[in-house]
Design an enzyme around this catalytic site. Structure first.
Site, mmCIF file in Angstrom:
data_model
loop_
_atom_site.group_PDB
_atom_site.id
_atom_site.type_symbol
_atom_site.label_atom_id
_atom_site.label_comp_id
_atom_site.label_asym_id
_atom_site.label_seq_id
_atom_site.Cartn_x
_atom_site.Cartn_y
_atom_site.Cartn_z
ATOM 1 C CB SER A 207 -25.320 70.661 -6.526
ATOM 2 O OG SER A 207 -24.929 69.314 -6.701
ATOM 3 C CE1 TYR B 263 -29.924 68.593 -3.600
ATOM 4 C CE2 TYR B 263 -28.513 67.622 -5.285
ATOM 5 C CZ TYR B 263 -28.666 68.374 -4.134
ATOM 6 O OH TYR B 263 -27.552 68.922 -3.515
HETATM 7 N N1 NAD Z 1 -22.826 67.106 0.372
HETATM 8 C C1 NAD Z 1 -22.706 67.184 -0.936
HETATM 9 O O1 NAD Z 1 -22.117 66.291 -1.571
HETATM 10 C C2 NAD Z 1 -23.280 68.360 -1.680
HETATM 11 C C3 NAD Z 1 -22.946 68.496 -3.030
HETATM 12 C C4 NAD Z 1 -23.425 69.570 -3.731
HETATM 13 C C5 NAD Z 1 -24.234 70.516 -3.113
HETATM 14 N N2 NAD Z 1 -24.568 70.356 -1.807
HETATM 15 C C6 NAD Z 1 -25.413 71.397 -1.216
HETATM 16 O O2 NAD Z 1 -24.761 71.939 -0.090
HETATM 17 C C7 NAD Z 1 -25.717 72.499 0.789
HETATM 18 C C8 NAD Z 1 -25.448 72.010 2.186
HETATM 19 O O3 NAD Z 1 -25.664 70.608 2.224
HETATM 20 P P1 NAD Z 1 -24.844 69.613 3.140
HETATM 21 O O4 NAD Z 1 -24.307 68.561 2.267
HETATM 22 O O5 NAD Z 1 -23.943 70.365 4.027
HETATM 23 O O6 NAD Z 1 -26.057 68.934 3.930
HETATM 24 P P2 NAD Z 1 -26.524 68.965 5.451
HETATM 25 O O7 NAD Z 1 -27.742 68.107 5.479
HETATM 26 O O8 NAD Z 1 -25.397 68.667 6.341
HETATM 27 O O9 NAD Z 1 -26.959 70.498 5.689
HETATM 28 C C9 NAD Z 1 -28.161 71.028 5.206
HETATM 29 C C10 NAD Z 1 -28.531 72.216 6.068
HETATM 30 O O10 NAD Z 1 -29.731 72.811 5.537
HETATM 31 C C11 NAD Z 1 -30.619 73.040 6.607
HETATM 32 N N3 NAD Z 1 -32.007 73.069 6.161
HETATM 33 C C12 NAD Z 1 -32.735 72.075 5.593
HETATM 34 N N4 NAD Z 1 -34.004 72.486 5.382
HETATM 35 C C13 NAD Z 1 -34.065 73.772 5.834
HETATM 36 C C14 NAD Z 1 -35.090 74.749 5.896
HETATM 37 N N5 NAD Z 1 -36.339 74.497 5.460
HETATM 38 N N6 NAD Z 1 -34.801 75.969 6.412
HETATM 39 C C15 NAD Z 1 -33.550 76.241 6.867
HETATM 40 N N7 NAD Z 1 -32.549 75.366 6.845
HETATM 41 C C16 NAD Z 1 -32.796 74.140 6.328
HETATM 42 C C17 NAD Z 1 -30.362 71.879 7.570
HETATM 43 O O11 NAD Z 1 -30.889 72.173 8.845
HETATM 44 C C18 NAD Z 1 -28.846 71.807 7.516
HETATM 45 O O12 NAD Z 1 -28.290 72.761 8.402
HETATM 46 C C19 NAD Z 1 -27.083 72.089 0.236
HETATM 47 O O13 NAD Z 1 -27.627 73.160 -0.503
HETATM 48 C C20 NAD Z 1 -26.740 70.937 -0.680
HETATM 49 O O14 NAD Z 1 -27.700 70.760 -1.695
HETATM 50 C C21 NAD Z 1 -24.102 69.300 -1.070
#
Ligand code: NAD
Length: 255
Positions: free
Chosen positions: A140, A153
């Protein structure tokens, strides 16, 4: 550019960025195992994607070593040798240092860092057994900026970036290790960060979009396109690289 025929595991593959990646990988002819703790969503996604390609949902909490081991074995049993693993499962939590406790550590560091390490521990031998492969980690921009009230985070994502570099050198020539570093992407996690504010989510998104050089938030598909490239053979010389996908956010001068 092809990932057709590859067997790819996506953790956190049933929501947001991971779901978009699963959809894109299948669209390009890969077999995909989606892993997460979202049983109902996983089963529904498997049923939908199985109509267009080879898709399987495996329930897995990435903080639990026995479940991660079973995930890798399950993916091999489903579609044969594993060619790529996308460590994308992520958890978010906020608070200052004074709010810190074991619960936020176990949730955020547990899923983001321990989860990625366990996935690497059990996934890398499978990739090597397949004759080599790719480990892709979702980091991220939070690794590089201090989001207010997001110390754990941000620290977890900085740790993941260090992990990418270390694994990339440890396994160079055997397994490529790369990262995608998203900026602000429209997903359920982003919506959750907006809860409790005094404005509707769409208004908050519009405000944030005005501060991003390209004047829009990212879509999960923006990350999926880059992820598909990084997993492809055409990216074979890319190792230890973390690709920022933030519409220019980090490039913007702070004045
Ligand atoms: N959305 C953003 O702006 C953003 C920005 C930078 C990085 N990210 C990263 O992208 C990745 C995906 O996030 P997202 O935004 O799609 O969020 P999201 O909440 O839609 O997806 C998160 C996923 O992780 C899974 N998860 C959570 N805890 C878990 C566990 N203990 N075991 C297995 N699976 C688990 C959830 O079930 C879900 O499928 C994450 O690593 C997040 O930190 C997101």
């Amino acid at each position: 550019m092809s990932i057709a025929g590859k067997n790819i595991i996506v953790t956190g593959g049933t929501s947001g960025i991971g779901e978009a990646c699963a959809r894109e990988f299948i669209r390009r002819g890969a077999s995909v195992v989606m892993a997460s703790i979202q049983q109902a969503e996983g089963e529904a996604l498997e049923a939908e994607l199985a109509t267009i390609g080879r898709a399987r949902f495996i329930s897995c909490d990435v903080t639990q070593e026995d479940q991660v081991r079973a995930l890798i074995e399950g993916a091999q049993a489903a579609f044969g040798p594993v060619h790529a693993i996308h460590c994308n499962a992520g958890a978010w939590g906020q608070g200052t240092a004074e709010d810190f406790d074991d619960a936020i550590w176990n949730k955020v560091m547990g899923v983001n860092v321990k989860g990625a390490l366990l996935t690497a521990k059990h996934g890398i031998p499978a990739l090597r057994a397949a004759g080599g492969g790719v480990l892709l980690v979702t980091t991220s921009v939070a690794a590089h900026v201090g989001f207010p009230r997001h110390a754990v985070y941000c620290a977890s994502k900085a740790a993941l970036e260090a992990l990418v570099r270390c694994l990339a050198t440890d396994y160079a020539g055997l397994v490529r290790v790369v990262g995608v570093s998203p900026g602000t992407i429209k997903t359920p996690m982003l919506a959750a960060t907006c809860e409790g504010w005094d404005k509707p989510v769409e208004e908050l998104y519009a405000e944030v979009a005005r501060k991003i050089p390209v004047r829009r938030l990212g879509e999960p598909e923006d990350i999926a396109q880059a992820a598909a490239f990084l997993l492809s053979d055409e990216a074979s010389y890319i190792n230890g690289t973390i690709l920022t996908l933030d519409g220019g956010t980090l490039a913007l001068p702070p004045w």
